[in-house]
Design an enzyme around this catalytic site. Sequence first.
Site, short mmCIF file in Angstrom:
data_model
loop_
_atom_site.label_atom_id
_atom_site.label_comp_id
_atom_site.label_asym_id
_atom_site.label_seq_id
_atom_site.Cartn_x
_atom_site.Cartn_y
_atom_site.Cartn_z
N GLU A 218 -6.03 -8.04 -0.33
CA GLU A 218 -6.69 -7.78 0.96
C GLU A 218 -8.13 -7.36 0.68
O GLU A 218 -8.39 -6.59 -0.23
CB GLU A 218 -6.04 -6.61 1.73
CG GLU A 218 -4.76 -6.94 2.42
CD GLU A 218 -4.21 -5.76 3.22
OE1 GLU A 218 -4.98 -4.89 3.67
OE2 GLU A 218 -2.98 -5.71 3.38
N GLU B 175 0.79 -1.23 0.00
CA GLU B 175 0.00 0.00 0.00
C GLU B 175 0.83 1.28 0.00
O GLU B 175 0.89 2.00 1.00
CB GLU B 175 -0.98 -0.02 1.19
CG GLU B 175 -1.91 -1.21 1.16
CD GLU B 175 -2.98 -1.18 2.24
OE1 GLU B 175 -2.93 -0.31 3.12
OE2 GLU B 175 -3.88 -2.03 2.20
O1 IFM Z 1 -4.93 -3.40 8.76
C1 IFM Z 1 -4.76 -2.78 7.52
C2 IFM Z 1 -3.55 -3.35 6.82
O2 IFM Z 1 -2.40 -3.19 7.56
C3 IFM Z 1 -3.35 -2.67 5.49
N1 IFM Z 1 -4.55 -2.65 4.71
C4 IFM Z 1 -5.75 -2.22 5.34
C5 IFM Z 1 -5.97 -2.96 6.64
C6 IFM Z 1 -7.26 -2.49 7.33
O3 IFM Z 1 -7.18 -1.14 7.63
#
Ligand code: IFM
Length: 444
Positions: free
Chosen positions: A352, A167
Amino acid sequence: MKLTRKDFPEDFIFGTATSSYQIEGHAFGGAGRTHWDDYAATPGNVSRAEDGGRACDHYHRYPEDLDLVAAAGFDAYRFSISWARVLPDGRGAVNAEGLDFYDRLTDAMLERGLAPYATLYHWELPSALADLGGWRNGDIGDWFADYTEIVMTRLGDRMATVAPINEPWCVAWLSHFMGLQAPGIRDIRAAARAMHHVLLAHGRATQVMRGLGMGGLGGVFNLEWSNPADDSEASRLAAARYDGIYNRWFMGGVFKGEYPAIVLEGLEPHLPSGWQDDMALISQPLDWCGINYYTRKNIAADPRAPWPSLTDVPGVLPKTYMDWEIYPEGLHDFLIRTAREYTGDLPLYVTENGMAAHDDIMAGECRDPHRIDYYEKHLSEVARAIAGGAPVKGYFAWSLLDNYEWSFGYDKRFGLVHVDFDTLARTPKGSYHAMKAALTEAGR
Ligand code: IFM
């Protein structure tokens, strides 16, 4: 869940994801101090000033945690490696205990038939590097390349895939412009430099891993759908700027070797000189693209504010405990748009997706029908994107465990498995059982 494995192509990968600082317990095993420890120690930054010192104690309990992953029928486990655990000062002396831990963790995945999907940086920058300016310092590309070489010389032969950085928007914009994550800076020049250096580091790490003969190299981007909050031309343009900063800067840099003009308008004066010379390195070919998706934002113009002159307006859709609107269509639209505009036939993974909730234990059980519904709706959108021609090859649920949700501390629970942060007991939630049924009994 109504959907099962059978609703996806035969070679589709189902996995679940975690990250090092959020679960391991950074106080264990000789890890170095990170900028998250510093950020959490500064009053007002993190709920109850919580940090990742103990977290879920995955450092000691990883066999039990990986047993849960395997028992649910997942094919893969997405995890991250902590820079400060391997190199406590970010450079120089290696913490042998740290590298040994990831070696054991990798073998433990393989022993359970889980494919290791690694990330080299999921936000725990060693404090010693933060002291030197961290992501604002152009040398970070070389520091990160050296760290990559140390880690992948040891683990690279056993990784299914590797992404350098999780990210980049969060690493750069959220942390250096909005100040909402470590190091908590609010400065456009710092943000512009971080926006470029995070991709430079991605490029250097990729180069190093190719040099080691590795394949399976990708990038993981968090994308947020940008919806104009009203019908005005000003808000349409503001939403395009938001889309540019959040999504298109990173996709454009990595897959086209160019930054969007709509963002350069605001950031170019603050970029390091000679930034154009880095674009070939940044956009070298990858083997896959990962998308982390959670929500959308409703963006309106704010002409009184300096560039990017926008604000986000609360939306009308049902929200998760993060106050994030639930907008599954956005996942479909991003998968289609990414393939059409950036990656073509390159394999896409949803690296994710998941939701936070309260999730209390009652009578020994943790029921979370809201999360089952969230997963079902988003998986349906993945299936729809595949039917529409997007080459989606896998889906990772965030997250295996309730964990340290950064500036929200331990309050926001994203896990398929409930963690009691007093006793550290793990209790699989209803969503874990639903996922297990979809992947095993019903699906095979
Ligand atoms: O927990 C985070 C993760 O570290 C990165 N992506 C989003 C998730 C939820 O906020």
